[in-house]
Scaffold this active site. Structure first.
Site, PDB file in Angstrom:
ATOM      1  CE  LYS A 215      24.437  38.078  30.240  1.00 23.80           C
ATOM      2  NZ  LYS A 215      24.949  38.271  28.392  1.00 23.80           N
ATOM      3  CD  GLU A 221      36.032  33.011  39.004  1.00 22.44           C
ATOM      4  OE1 GLU A 221      35.410  32.301  38.717  1.00 22.44           O
ATOM      5  OE2 GLU A 221      36.618  32.746  38.290  1.00 22.44           O
ATOM      6  N   GLY A 287      28.262  41.252  29.333  1.00 24.65           N
ATOM      7  CA  GLY A 287      28.731  41.383  30.439  1.00 24.65           C
ATOM      8  C   GLY A 287      29.636  42.555  30.972  1.00 24.65           C
ATOM      9  NE  ARG A 288      33.257  41.589  25.621  1.00 24.31           N
ATOM     10  CZ  ARG A 288      32.615  40.390  24.773  1.00 24.31           C
ATOM     11  NH1 ARG A 288      32.640  39.342  26.612  1.00 24.31           N
ATOM     12  NH2 ARG A 288      32.768  39.723  23.948  1.00 24.31           N
ATOM     13  CD  GLU A 373      35.062  38.278  27.938  1.00 20.20           C
ATOM     14  OE1 GLU A 373      34.217  39.171  28.686  1.00 20.20           O
ATOM     15  OE2 GLU A 373      35.804  37.843  29.422  1.00 20.20           O
ATOM     16  CG  HIS A 404      58.568  58.523  36.941  1.00 20.67           C
ATOM     17  ND1 HIS A 404      60.216  58.931  36.715  1.00 20.67           N
ATOM     18  CD2 HIS A 404      57.754  59.564  36.383  1.00 20.67           C
ATOM     19  CE1 HIS A 404      59.758  60.348  36.369  1.00 20.67           C
ATOM     20  NE2 HIS A 404      57.956  60.620  36.325  1.00 20.67           N
ATOM     21  CE  LYS A 528      33.880  31.215  32.637  1.00 18.04           C
ATOM     22  NZ  LYS A 528      32.528  31.379  32.646  1.00 18.04           N
TER      23      LYS A 528
HETATM   24  O1  F6P Z   1      35.285  35.804  31.999  1.00 20.33           O
HETATM   25  C1  F6P Z   1      34.027  34.703  31.359  1.00 20.33           C
HETATM   26  C2  F6P Z   1      32.345  35.796  31.988  1.00 20.33           C
HETATM   27  O2  F6P Z   1      31.668  35.313  31.295  1.00 20.33           O
HETATM   28  C3  F6P Z   1      32.795  37.268  31.332  1.00 20.33           C
HETATM   29  O3  F6P Z   1      32.459  37.615  30.188  1.00 20.33           O
HETATM   30  C4  F6P Z   1      31.243  37.375  32.650  1.00 20.33           C
HETATM   31  O4  F6P Z   1      31.768  39.348  32.079  1.00 20.33           O
HETATM   32  C5  F6P Z   1      32.401  37.147  33.981  1.00 20.33           C
HETATM   33  O5  F6P Z   1      32.784  36.397  33.238  1.00 20.33           O
HETATM   34  C6  F6P Z   1      31.148  37.219  34.219  1.00 20.33           C
HETATM   35  O6  F6P Z   1      30.309  36.379  34.726  1.00 20.33           O
HETATM   36  P1  F6P Z   1      28.650  36.602  35.734  1.00 20.33           P
HETATM   37  O7  F6P Z   1      28.378  37.737  35.474  1.00 20.33           O
HETATM   38  O8  F6P Z   1      27.454  35.483  34.136  1.00 20.33           O
HETATM   39  O9  F6P Z   1      29.047  36.374  36.984  1.00 20.33           O
END
Ligand code: F6P
Length: 565
Positions: A215, A221, A287-288, A373, A404, A528
């Site tokens: 987003k 990452e 995002g979620r 979240e 199980h 972060k």
């Molecule tokens: O973990 C925090 C967060 O902002 C989530 O809400 C989001 O889904 C994720 O990081 C990834 O963010 P982005 O889509 O901006 O890479």
């Protein structure tokens, strides 16, 4: 438009009435066995249908009259006002000053022009982006889109994390039987190099297409993995002689093997991805809450635009139901209120989601981000402290694997854990073991578990089986463990959309009762920031190391003493 301050649910007449009701039930003795015997139409009164999903709430610790009290609570906390504000684009995510419009992502084309938010025709924007995604997906599926050496794409690799990974990854697993174009998907999320190493294993760079989903297009990452994927691709292509190292061929390879999904299209271009191959979404999609936006591009490629549309229809079906059904008959709202009932009156901390469908094996993980979240918060949307417990620990595994593993604790442990059991009437893989239909064997387990949890087994019943007296107590099942059964016709794209929308709205209902901004996520920021400060201390920066607390320093010293590279 300014939003009203949250109502303190705990100070409402409905809350007091629920507390009294809870006390009365405790005084009477909570007994599902008794309640089922006393009220022959209990199941009928507590069963619901929404879309093509069937819900049985009868094995919950409520009486039919509890629903009226739930509806009163919804009224007292002005749930209706919050829902209307959300779907009409009011900035209910006030800590980020954003609208919350995931419901607009699935509105039909006929709704173009009907939702203008911050000067934009939201549905028109959504449909235009979908058209671009569908055109792209068709090209990849038909083989018209080719890699740099002219080969068709066989694997799409989605690189993203959180909402940019969990939704599409879960849905890919859930809908695997619908993959019909000879294209499979993989999902890389973790910054742990092991993830990328394992997920690129066995892939041919010539037939691999990366979809970088972020987003913000700033996530550490995702950008790290995207750069590594670029290196993997270019080195692989060069090593096999598929491309020379010229700037022109390198740029062409990136253009043909990388596309992006983001709200920050300027950053996408800076990364080297052709803006023509980038699909946007908007800051009003959390995002979620984004799997049905461009974030689901990998799904449109693997399953095709028609299936993706069915997926959107499923969401929309539940949206319409949720928005238009009075709370007392609205199973979506009632499930949210039930969760509040358990969390705040029975003081439960966890909530299990148990899909009796192997294809839904990532569904609990997906729900963890969606629910935790969203509602893992201690201040309300006006900045004041919450007045009761919030959030639940969502977790689960597909049945019968969970049976199980951890069901023992649900059956006989000391804490109450409400659980949602999800199954489907039909399977895409019907099989027989001799005369036994294996899916029916599976469903037998689905039904047996909720029955055992609800009605238990008394000491007399245990004794009647000839059990030695000394071990009778260990074999007694108390019962009265609450469950909701959700039964669908089949796990289609439509049904999956319905299920996701169901939990999105459950989350909203709970958040409204608790007064939360369920759409921000400031709680992930501190870690972060600290990771940025700590990382230099790990390898060589002694000043950065000295600035750390004693525990962090000790851990880094152990690392430095033992690293082998
Ligand atoms: O973990 C925090 C967060 O902002 C989530 O809400 C989001 O889904 C994720 O990081 C990834 O963010 P982005 O889509 O901006 O890479």
């Amino acid at each position: 438009m300014a939003i009203n301050p949250p109502v303190d649910a705990t100070q409402t007449p409905a809350w007091a009435a629920l507390q009294k009701h809870y006390n009365d039930l405790q005084a009477e003795g909570v007994s599902l066995k008794k309640w089922f015997a006393e009220e022959p139409d209990r199941v009928e009164k507590l069963s619901f249908d929404a879309g093509d999903l069937h819900f049985d709430l009868s094995k919950n610790l409520i009486k039919p009259e509890t629903l009226k009290l739930f509806a009163d609570l919804a009224k007292d906390v002005k749930l209706d006002e919050r829902v209307k504000a959300m779907v009409s684009g009011v900035h209910i995510n006030n800590t980020e000053d954003r609208a919350v419009l995931h419901t607009a992502l699935r509105r039909p084309i006929e709704d173009e022009g009907k939702l203008i938010v911050d000067g934009q025709d939201v549905v028109k924007d959504v449909r235009e982006t979908l058209d671009r995604i569908y055109a792209f997906a068709e090209k990849v599926r038909s083989g018209e889109w080719k890699g740099v050496t002219g080969k068709r794409i066989e694997t799409v690799v989605n690189i993203g994390i959180g909402g940019s990974d969990l939704g599409p990854n879960m849905a890919y697993e859930a809908l695997k039987p619908y993959a019909d174009a000879g294209i499979s998907a993989r999902y890389i999320s973790n910054i742990d190099p092991n993830d990328l190493a394992e997920k690129t294993k066995g892939l041919d760079p010539e037939t691999t297409l990366f979809i970088i989903v972020s987003k913000t297009f700033t996530t550490l990452e995702t950008l790290t993995n995207a750069r590594e994927a670029k290196t993997w691709l270019l080195e692989g292509l060069k090593a096999s002689g598929a491309i020379d190292g010229s700037e022109e061929k390198t740029a062409e390879a990136i253009r043909k093997h990388f596309v992006a999904v983001s709200t920050a299209l300027d950053k996408v271009e800076a990364f080297g991805i052709d803006p023509a191959n980038a699909f946007g979404f908007w800051n009003w999609v959390g995002g979620r809450y984004s799997v049905d936006s461009a974030v689901g591009t990998s799904l449109a490629v693997v399953f095709g635009p028609a299936r993706f549309e069915e997926f959107l229809h499923g969401f929309h079906e539940i949206d319409e139901y949720f928005v238009n059904t009075p709370v007392e008959q609205n199973v979506v709202a009632l499930m949210g209120l039930l969760n509040v009932w358990y969390r705040n009156f029975f003081h439960t901390a966890a909530h299990a989601v148990l899909p009796y469908d192997q294809y839904l094996h990532r569904f609990p993980a997906y729900l963890q981000q969606l629910t935790m979240e969203s509602n893992g918060k201690s201040v309300r949307w006006d900045g004041t402290p919450v007045t009761t417990q919030t959030g639940e620990i969502f977790w689960g595994e597909p049945g019968t694997n969970g049976q199980h593993a951890f069901y023992q604790l649900i059956h006989q442990g000391t804490q109450l854990i409400p659980a949602d059991f999800i199954a489907f009437v039909n399977t895409p893989n019907p099989t027989k073991d001799g005369d036994q239909d294996v899916h029916e064997l599976f469903l037998g387990n689905y039904l047996a578990q909720t029955k055992a949890l609800a009605f238990g087994k008394t000491a007399d019943e245990v004794r009647a089986e000839g059990t030695p007296e000394a071990i009778v107590p260990a074999r007694v099942f108390e019962g009265n463990k609450p469950t909701t059964s959700i039964l669908g016709v089949a796990l289609t794209p439509f049904a999956l959309g319905e299920l996701i929308a169901l939990y999105e709205h459950i989350t909203l209902v709970e958040g409204t009762v608790w007064g939360l901004d369920s759409y921000d996520q400031w709680g992930v920021e501190l870690g972060k920031q600290l990771a940025k400060q700590i990382t230099p201390a790990i390898s060589q920066d002694d000043d950065a190391l000295a600035a750390q607390d004693a525990s962090t320093q000790a851990l880094i010293k152990f690392y430095r003493a033992n690293r082998e590279f």
